[in-house]
Motif scaffolding. Structure first.
Motif, PDB file in Angstrom:
ATOM      1  N   ALA A 353     -15.969 -17.274   0.385  1.00 27.07           N
ATOM      2  CA  ALA A 353     -16.908 -17.796   1.378  1.00 27.07           C
ATOM      3  C   ALA A 353     -17.764 -16.665   1.942  1.00 27.07           C
ATOM      4  O   ALA A 353     -17.264 -15.575   2.236  1.00 27.07           O
ATOM      5  CB  ALA A 353     -16.155 -18.503   2.500  1.00 27.07           C
ATOM      6  N   ALA A 354     -19.032 -16.927   2.109  1.00 31.82           N
ATOM      7  CA  ALA A 354     -19.962 -15.904   2.592  1.00 31.82           C
ATOM      8  C   ALA A 354     -19.608 -15.431   3.997  1.00 31.82           C
ATOM      9  O   ALA A 354     -19.739 -14.241   4.310  1.00 31.82           O
ATOM     10  CB  ALA A 354     -21.387 -16.448   2.556  1.00 31.82           C
ATOM     11  N   ASP A 395     -23.380 -19.889  -0.602  1.00 35.38           N
ATOM     12  CA  ASP A 395     -22.485 -18.776  -0.275  1.00 35.38           C
ATOM     13  C   ASP A 395     -22.781 -17.570  -1.163  1.00 35.38           C
ATOM     14  O   ASP A 395     -22.866 -16.433  -0.683  1.00 35.38           O
ATOM     15  CB  ASP A 395     -21.027 -19.196  -0.447  1.00 35.38           C
TER      16      ASP A 395
END
Length: 414
Positions: A353-354, A395
Motif C-alpha cells: 500500500a502506498a 498505489d
C-alpha cells in the motif's frame, strides 16, 4: 545570472512533516520550518573546475531539503551564488592561458548541465559575484562608516572581527582562537598580511593590482570583492535575514560561514541564519579528493562515459549528508544495481500500500534528511514485487511519484 531548467516534480496527494536537521551553530537538531516560508542560501562554486563529486553531494543534499520542505507545503526561497571572480579562478586562467571570463562561463554552463542531469531543483535566484559588485561596494562602505572595517595603506579594506555583534563572532563554528588561526591560514585567509589590526580580520575589498581585473569602487577606489562579503550581500538582497538555513560543505564552517554571519550582522543588526547545515567531505578510493591532488571525480566525465545520472544521485543519497565518505567503482555499481531493481519494480506489480511506504519514506527524510534509511524503505518495496498479488494501480503510481518528488529519482525514465 541564468539558472538551469527545473525538473518535472509530481505533486503528492498528501503533505509530509516539517524536517529537523543538525545545526552546526546549535550543535544539535533543530526543526527548520521558516514559519512555512523558509529561506535557504547555499554557497555555490568557484567556476574553474566543475562539477566534482563533493559539489554534487552538497547540492543533492540541499535539493533533498528543498524537496522535503516543498512536500510539507512550504513556500521556499532558495538562493545560490557563483564566485565568478576570485584568486583560484584567475590562477587557473593564467595557468591554462584562457581568459578568466571565458573559463568562468564555460564551467558555469557545465555546472548547469550537471545539475539538470542530476535533477536538482534550481534556485530561485542564481547570482554571480561580478553582477553583485555595486551591492558589495555599498555594503563595504557601510561597514567602514559603522567602524566595522578599515583600510590599509595599499587601499585593501578589512573587516574588524573584534566588532561587537550578536550572536558574537565564533557562535557558528564554536572554534577556539588556535583553531580559527589554523583554518584561516588553510582556507583562503591571510593572517600574516602586514598592517592588519587582527590576524583574523577578513578581506572585504581588494584594491586594484596591475594585470588583475577590477571594478569601480566609489569611495573605496577600484578593486574587487572579498569572498565572504559577496555571499553576505547576495543572501541578504535575494533571500533576506535571518536565513532559515545557511548551507554548504563542512570546509566552509570557518572561516567562510563565520565571516558571512559576522559581516551580515554588523551590516543589519539581524542574525545571519537560524540554522547552519554542513555536508561531509567526499574522497576517492580512501584519499581526500581535491583539485590540488588532481583526483577529482567529475560528474560530467561520468556522464560522458554513459553513467546514468540517476545512479550518481543514488550513490550520493546512499550516504548521510553529514558524513565523510569515499567514492569508488563498487559504490557506483551498487547504485546502478539499486536503480535497476527500483525501475523493475516500478514496471511490476508490488503488493504494498502506498500510504505505508510514503509514511516511512517521509519519516526518514524528516529525521535530519536520513537518505540511507529512505533508500532502505524503497528497497523493501522493490523487493516485495512478483509474489502474484496486485496492488491498486493508484498505489503503484503514488509510490513511483513519491520516489520522484522526494528523492529526485524518475523510475519511469528509459
Amino acid at each position: 545570472m541564468r539558472s538551469w531548467s527545473k525538473p518535472s516534480i509530481p505533486v503528492l496527494p498528501t503533505r509530509g512533516p516539517a524536517p529537523t536537521a543538525y545545526s552546526t551553530s546549535a550543535r544539535g537538531p533543530v526543526t527548520i520550518t521558516g514559519d512555512g516560508a523558509p529561506r535557504l542560501y547555499v554557497c555555490g562554486i568557484t567556476p574553474y573546475d566543475a562539477t566534482h563529486m563533493g559539489h554534487a553531494a552538497t547540492y543533492v543534499a540541499f535539493d533533498t531539503l528543498v524537496r522535503v520542505w516543498r512536500d510539507a507545503g512550504f513556500d521556499v526561497t532558495y538562493v545560490q551564488n557563483t564566485t565568478d571572480i576570485d584568486d583560484p579562478l584567475l590562477e587557473r586562467a593564467d595557468d591554462t592561458g584562457v581568459d578568466w571570463r571565458a573559463l568562468a562561463d564555460e564551467q558555469i554552463e557545465l555546472f548547469r548541465t550537471d545539475m539538470e542531469a542530476l535533477r536538482v531543483i534550481p534556485p530561485a535566484h542564481y547570482i554571480g559575484a561580478v553582477e553583485s559588485i555595486p551591492d558589495v561596494v555599498a555594503a563595504v562602505e557601510d561597514l567602514v562608516a559603522k567602524g566595522a572595517a578599515y583600510s590599509l595603506d595599499n587601499g585593501d579594506v578589512y573587516y574588524r572581527v573584534d566588532t561587537e555583534v550578536r550572536p558574537p563572532f565564533g557562535s557558528e563554528s564554536h572554534l577556539d582562537h588556535a583553531q580559527m588561526m589554523r583554518f584561516f591560514a588553510e582556507r583562503g585567509g591571510d593572517p600574516e598580511t602586514p598592517g592588519k589590526e587582527n590576524p583574523l580580520d577578513a578581506l572585504l575589498w581588494r584594491s586594484a593590482r596591475p594585470g588583475e581585473p577590477s571594478w569601480p569602487g566609489a569611495s573605496l577606489g577600484a578593486g574587487r570583492p572579498g569572498w565572504h562579503i559577496e555571499c553576505a550581500v547576495i543572501a541578504g538582497k535575494y533571500a533576506g535575514f535571518p536565513l532559515t538555513v545557511q548551507g554548504g560543505g563542512s570546509d566552509l564552517i570557518f572561516p567562510h560561514h563565520e565571516m558571512c554571519a559576522a559581516h551580515a550582522t554588523a551590516l543589519t543588526g539581524t542574525p545571519f541564519a537560524e540554522a547552519y547545515m554542513h555536508t561531509g567531505m567526499v574522497g576517492l578510493d580512501g584519499e581526500k579528493m581535491s583539485k590540488s591532488k588532481g583526483n577529482l571525480v567529475l560528474v560530467s566525465r561520468l556522464r560522458a562515459q554513459g553513467v546514468d545520472p540517476a545512479a550518481i544521485r543514488l550513490a550520493i543519497l546512499a550516504h548521510h549528508y553529514r558524513c565523510d565518505w569515499f567514492w569508488d567503482e563498487p559504490l557506483l555499481a551498487s547504485a546502478q544495481d539499486r536503480l535497476d531493481q527500483w525501475r523493475a519494480a516500478a514496471r511490476s506489480n508490488v503488493p504494498v500500500a502506498a500510504a505505508e511506504v510514503l509514511a516511512d519514506l517521509r519519516a526518514a527524510l524528516a529525521d535530519d534528511l536520513d537518505t540511507p534509511s529512505a533508500l532502505g524503505v524503497i528497497d523493501e518495496w522493490a523487493a516485495a514485487r512478483g509474489d502474484g498479488s496486485s496492488p491498486a494501480a493508484a498505489d503503484q503510481l503514488e509510490i513511483v511519484h513519491a520516489v520522484d518528488a522526494l528523492l529526485g529519482i524518475d523510475l519511469l525514465a528509459d
